[in-house]
Every structure is written in C-alpha cells, then in structure tokens.
Design a protein around this motif. Structure first.
Motif, PDB file in Angstrom:
ATOM      1  N   SER A  25      -3.639 -20.409 -12.417  1.00 52.63           N
ATOM      2  CA  SER A  25      -3.041 -21.746 -12.217  1.00 52.63           C
ATOM      3  C   SER A  25      -4.107 -22.778 -11.837  1.00 52.63           C
ATOM      4  O   SER A  25      -3.857 -23.701 -11.053  1.00 52.63           O
ATOM      5  CB  SER A  25      -1.929 -21.709 -11.160  1.00 52.63           C
ATOM      6  N   HIS A  60      -0.127 -25.337 -15.400  1.00 49.41           N
ATOM      7  CA  HIS A  60      -0.217 -26.049 -14.121  1.00 49.41           C
ATOM      8  C   HIS A  60      -1.424 -26.973 -14.051  1.00 49.41           C
ATOM      9  O   HIS A  60      -2.381 -26.837 -14.812  1.00 49.41           O
ATOM     10  CB  HIS A  60      -0.250 -25.051 -12.967  1.00 49.41           C
ATOM     11  N   ALA A  63      -3.528 -25.115  -8.444  1.00 51.76           N
ATOM     12  CA  ALA A  63      -2.838 -24.431  -7.335  1.00 51.76           C
ATOM     13  C   ALA A  63      -3.665 -24.431  -6.060  1.00 51.76           C
ATOM     14  O   ALA A  63      -3.373 -23.679  -5.132  1.00 51.76           O
ATOM     15  CB  ALA A  63      -2.499 -23.003  -7.745  1.00 51.76           C
ATOM     16  N   GLN A  65      -6.773 -23.782  -3.469  1.00 48.80           N
ATOM     17  CA  GLN A  65      -7.742 -22.706  -3.260  1.00 48.80           C
ATOM     18  C   GLN A  65      -7.296 -21.427  -3.964  1.00 48.80           C
ATOM     19  O   GLN A  65      -6.117 -21.063  -3.906  1.00 48.80           O
ATOM     20  CB  GLN A  65      -7.861 -22.449  -1.745  1.00 48.80           C
TER      21      GLN A  65
HETATM   22  C1  LHQ Z   1      -2.942 -18.219  -7.970  1.00 47.68           C
HETATM   23  C2  LHQ Z   1      -2.801 -19.239  -7.053  1.00 47.68           C
HETATM   24  C3  LHQ Z   1      -3.746 -19.416  -6.048  1.00 47.68           C
HETATM   25  C4  LHQ Z   1      -4.846 -17.564  -6.945  1.00 47.68           C
HETATM   26  C5  LHQ Z   1      -1.105 -19.313  -8.379  1.00 47.68           C
HETATM   27  N1  LHQ Z   1      -4.777 -18.551  -6.038  1.00 47.68           N
HETATM   28  N2  LHQ Z   1      -3.939 -17.354  -7.911  1.00 47.68           N
HETATM   29  C6  LHQ Z   1      -8.708 -24.445   2.007  1.00 47.68           C
HETATM   30  C7  LHQ Z   1      -9.463 -23.720   2.990  1.00 47.68           C
HETATM   31  C8  LHQ Z   1      -9.515 -22.343   2.996  1.00 47.68           C
HETATM   32  C9  LHQ Z   1      -8.585 -21.526   2.669  1.00 47.68           C
HETATM   33  C10 LHQ Z   1      -7.404 -21.802   2.063  1.00 47.68           C
HETATM   34  O1  LHQ Z   1      -7.135 -22.938   1.332  1.00 47.68           O
HETATM   35  C11 LHQ Z   1      -7.620 -24.138   1.346  1.00 47.68           C
HETATM   36  C12 LHQ Z   1      -6.964 -25.138   0.528  1.00 47.68           C
HETATM   37  C13 LHQ Z   1      -5.680 -24.740  -0.188  1.00 47.68           C
HETATM   38  O2  LHQ Z   1      -5.532 -25.136  -1.311  1.00 47.68           O
HETATM   39  S1  LHQ Z   1      -4.528 -23.818   0.649  1.00 47.68           S
HETATM   40  C14 LHQ Z   1      -3.211 -23.681  -0.513  1.00 47.68           C
HETATM   41  C15 LHQ Z   1      -3.433 -22.644  -1.580  1.00 47.68           C
HETATM   42  N3  LHQ Z   1      -2.441 -22.709  -2.602  1.00 47.68           N
HETATM   43  C16 LHQ Z   1      -1.215 -22.186  -2.514  1.00 47.68           C
HETATM   44  O3  LHQ Z   1      -0.824 -21.625  -1.514  1.00 47.68           O
HETATM   45  C17 LHQ Z   1      -0.367 -22.310  -3.743  1.00 47.68           C
HETATM   46  C18 LHQ Z   1       0.024 -20.956  -4.229  1.00 47.68           C
HETATM   47  N4  LHQ Z   1       0.696 -21.003  -5.517  1.00 47.68           N
HETATM   48  C19 LHQ Z   1       1.944 -21.448  -5.713  1.00 47.68           C
HETATM   49  O4  LHQ Z   1       2.610 -21.978  -4.855  1.00 47.68           O
HETATM   50  C20 LHQ Z   1       2.522 -21.222  -7.068  1.00 47.68           C
HETATM   51  O5  LHQ Z   1       1.820 -20.177  -7.685  1.00 47.68           O
HETATM   52  C21 LHQ Z   1       2.506 -22.462  -7.994  1.00 47.68           C
HETATM   53  C22 LHQ Z   1       3.499 -23.503  -7.426  1.00 47.68           C
HETATM   54  C23 LHQ Z   1       1.113 -23.047  -8.111  1.00 47.68           C
HETATM   55  C24 LHQ Z   1       2.987 -22.023  -9.403  1.00 47.68           C
HETATM   56  O6  LHQ Z   1       4.212 -21.328  -9.304  1.00 47.68           O
HETATM   57  P1  LHQ Z   1       4.838 -20.543 -10.586  1.00 47.68           P
HETATM   58  O7  LHQ Z   1       5.015 -21.478 -11.720  1.00 47.68           O
HETATM   59  O8  LHQ Z   1       6.039 -19.832 -10.087  1.00 47.68           O
HETATM   60  O9  LHQ Z   1       3.714 -19.533 -11.054  1.00 47.68           O
HETATM   61  P2  LHQ Z   1       3.166 -18.229 -10.330  1.00 47.68           P
HETATM   62  O10 LHQ Z   1       3.359 -18.318  -8.844  1.00 47.68           O
HETATM   63  O11 LHQ Z   1       3.718 -17.030 -11.009  1.00 47.68           O
HETATM   64  O12 LHQ Z   1       1.586 -18.373 -10.610  1.00 47.68           O
HETATM   65  C25 LHQ Z   1       1.056 -18.123 -11.918  1.00 47.68           C
HETATM   66  C26 LHQ Z   1      -0.224 -17.314 -11.759  1.00 47.68           C
HETATM   67  O13 LHQ Z   1      -1.168 -18.099 -11.022  1.00 47.68           O
HETATM   68  C27 LHQ Z   1       0.024 -16.045 -10.920  1.00 47.68           C
HETATM   69  O14 LHQ Z   1      -0.819 -15.023 -11.419  1.00 47.68           O
HETATM   70  P3  LHQ Z   1      -0.189 -13.769 -12.227  1.00 47.68           P
HETATM   71  O15 LHQ Z   1      -1.380 -12.900 -12.520  1.00 47.68           O
HETATM   72  O16 LHQ Z   1       0.841 -13.152 -11.351  1.00 47.68           O
HETATM   73  O17 LHQ Z   1       0.419 -14.383 -13.469  1.00 47.68           O
HETATM   74  C28 LHQ Z   1      -0.442 -16.453  -9.540  1.00 47.68           C
HETATM   75  O18 LHQ Z   1      -0.872 -15.370  -8.736  1.00 47.68           O
HETATM   76  C29 LHQ Z   1      -1.602 -17.364  -9.877  1.00 47.68           C
HETATM   77  N5  LHQ Z   1      -1.855 -18.280  -8.780  1.00 47.68           N
HETATM   78  N6  LHQ Z   1      -1.633 -19.926  -7.330  1.00 47.68           N
HETATM   79  N7  LHQ Z   1      -3.709 -20.425  -5.150  1.00 47.68           N
END
Ligand code: LHQ
Length: 264
Positions: A25, A60, A63, A65
């Motif tokens: 993403s 997307h 997403a 980090q």
């Molecule tokens: C991902 C991610 C992701 C890896 C989706 N990483 N793979 C700063 C300082 C230090 C540490 C931490 O962070 C930060 C800054 C930040 O940005 S913290 C916030 C980090 N981001 C999140 O918590 C967002 C997590 N993701 C989501 O909420 C959802 O995945 C979204 C809304 C982006 C998409 O939802 P869906 O359409 O339902 O898709 P999905 O969840 O199935 O994601 C698609 C693929 O992308 C999936 O992989 P897979 O192999 O299962 O198909 C996810 O694992 C991957 N992905 N976000 N952040």
C-alpha cells in the motif's frame, strides 16, 4: 533518475512522482523515503519542473510507515529510536514539501493513512478519487500523531473533526473529506490523474516565483500576528516585483493579451 520504489515522469513542466510499493500500500521504508526526498530535491533544482503531482501506484495512496520494517527491527531486539527516525525521514519530507517553491498537488487515489496522511496534508492541494479515504492510523497502533498531522489536520478540518479522526481512527471518505475542507476536489477514480494533470499543466504555466512566494506568505502567516504578516508580505512583494513574470503580467494585462510566464 533510477529509482526502485518511486516513479518519476516529467511532462510539459509537470513532474509526477508515483509512490511505487503497491503490495505494501505504498508504505514508506528507508528506500522509498530516501528516493522521495531525492526526487523532491531534483524537482526543486530543475527549472523545467514547475508543478509536482504526488500519487500512489495501485489501490492506495500511502499507508504511512511500513510496519513490517518496524516489526522486523523489534524481532531483532533492536532499539527503534522513533525520534531519530522522524527527524531523518518524515520531518525532512514535510519541510521539503513546504519549502519547495513550486506547487505540489497530492492526487489521492486510495487510502492515505498515518505518515501518508501527513504527506497528503503537506502538499499544497489535495485532489481525491471517489475511492480515497483518510485515516489518522496512529491511535490504531498505540502511537501519537507525527508527520505534521497534528499541525495540518486541525488547520484544515478544525480541531473537533481532527480530534474525532485521531481518537476514533475512523476513515473519512472522499466526499466527507471534501465537505471538511480536507480535499479541494473529488473525481471519479478514472478521472483523477487526467484531471489532476490538466490542473497541474495550468499551474505549470503560472508565474512560478509568485507561487513560491505565496507558499512562503501562507506558511509564515500561520505563525504570526497581523503586523508580522503585513511586514512579511511587504518583503515578499519586493521579491515578486523584481521577477520577469511580474513585468510580463502587467504588460500582458495592458496589452489585453494572455501572459506567457517563464517561471523567472
Ligand atoms: C502495509 C501497511 C503498512 C506495511 C497496508 N505497512 N504493509 C512513524 C514513526 C515510527 C513508527 C511508526 O510510524 C510512523 C508513522 C506512521 O505512518 S504510523 C501509521 C502506520 N500506518 C498504519 O497503521 C496504516 C495501516 N494500514 C491500514 O490501515 C490499511 O492497510 C489501509 C487503510 C492502508 C488499507 O486497507 P485495505 O484496503 O483494507 O487493505 P489491506 O489492509 O489489506 O492492505 C493491503 C496490503 O498492504 C496488505 O498486504 P497483504 O500482503 O496482506 O496484501 C497490508 O499488510 C499492506 N499494508 N498498510 N503500514
């Protein structure tokens, strides 16, 4: 420029930067972060680039980090210094976008979450596809806001809405984002890039120096009183008044023709 996680295409004054890790993403790992920063610097330096579009490959926008990278580091029992991580990565990215003296449009094609939301907010304009959604994400993993989301979100949508987005972590859909003022325009998914490029081409013909100075004026005005804003406007106007494009604008107006701006 040869990147592995970013696509950069220049066309008629517009550079389109596509975050290109669709399987993740378009989450930021070290490579994407470094490449994105390098691309922004290249856009700043290249006089042919007069507008920048940022978008995401696949479903997307971004997403935030890459959480897999963080977990791997925990699993190796590494101490992850978040402050350093932010200072060297997202903070530089946001500051680079805000100081870039050219217009930057985020074409938000899907989810913008965490630092991905911060990235969208740090752009000058946000155009969204009907598929776009905006999510704070931080609370979802037990974190506080970063990537300037705490700065931009209350300013764009108001404190009450920003607080609700942060506390609940509920995604905000494109049309709600439009109503909140978080995005400028919403298009059907297939129209997002063509319509954004069309708009970007128009901005690439604009007096670029004046646009850069306008960004500086707004940036400063967020942090000063009226007298301070007036002083800074006078300083910036002195600079704008010395540009080739300003003279062309005045001449074209009086000659009743369209101006031809060169970005100088
Ligand atoms: C991902 C991610 C992701 C890896 C989706 N990483 N793979 C700063 C300082 C230090 C540490 C931490 O962070 C930060 C800054 C930040 O940005 S913290 C916030 C980090 N981001 C999140 O918590 C967002 C997590 N993701 C989501 O909420 C959802 O995945 C979204 C809304 C982006 C998409 O939802 P869906 O359409 O339902 O898709 P999905 O969840 O199935 O994601 C698609 C693929 O992308 C999936 O992989 P897979 O192999 O299962 O198909 C996810 O694992 C991957 N992905 N976000 N952040």
């Amino acid at each position: 420029m040869a990147f592995t996680s970013l696509l950069m295409v220049k066309e008629r004054g517009v550079a389109t930067l596509t975050l290109n890790r669709p399987a993740k993403s378009n989450a930021f790992d070290e490579t994407l972060t470094a490449e994105f920063l390098e691309a922004l610097i290249a856009c700043e330096r290249d006089p042919e680039v007069r507008c920048i579009v940022v978008t995401g490959a696949g479903r997307h926008f971004c997403a935030g980090q890459d959480l897999g990278v963080i977990l791997e580091r925990y699993d190796r029992s590494e101490v992850v210094d978040y402050r350093r991580h932010l200072l060297g990565g997202y903070n530089r990215m946001v500051l680079q976008l805000r100081s870039l003296a050219k217009p930057v449009i985020a074409a938000v094609n899907g989810a913008a979450a965490g630092a991905g939301l911060g990235l969208a907010c740090a752009c000058d304009l946000r155009f969204a596809s009907e598929e776009a959604r905006f999510r704070m994400a931080f609370i979802g993993i037990g974190l506080a806001p970063d990537s300037a989301t705490s700065f931009f979100l209350p300013r764009l949508v108001g404190l009450g809405r920003a607080t609700e987005m942060a506390f609940t972590n509920q995604p905000v859909e494109a049309n709600t984002a439009l109503q909140y003022g978080l995005v400028n325009r919403v298009f059907p998914a297939a129209d997002l890039l063509p319509r954004t490029r069309e708009f970007a081409q128009m901005l690439a013909q604009a007096p670029t120096r004046a646009i850069g100075l306008t960004k500086r004026a707004f940036e400063r005005a967020l942090a000063v009183d009226t007298a301070g804003a007036l002083d800074y406007e006078a300083f910036l106007q002195q600079v704008a008044g010395g540009t080739v494009d300003h003279r062309e604008g005045v001449r074209a107006f009086l000659e009743k023709r369209s101006p031809v701006y060169q970005g100088r």
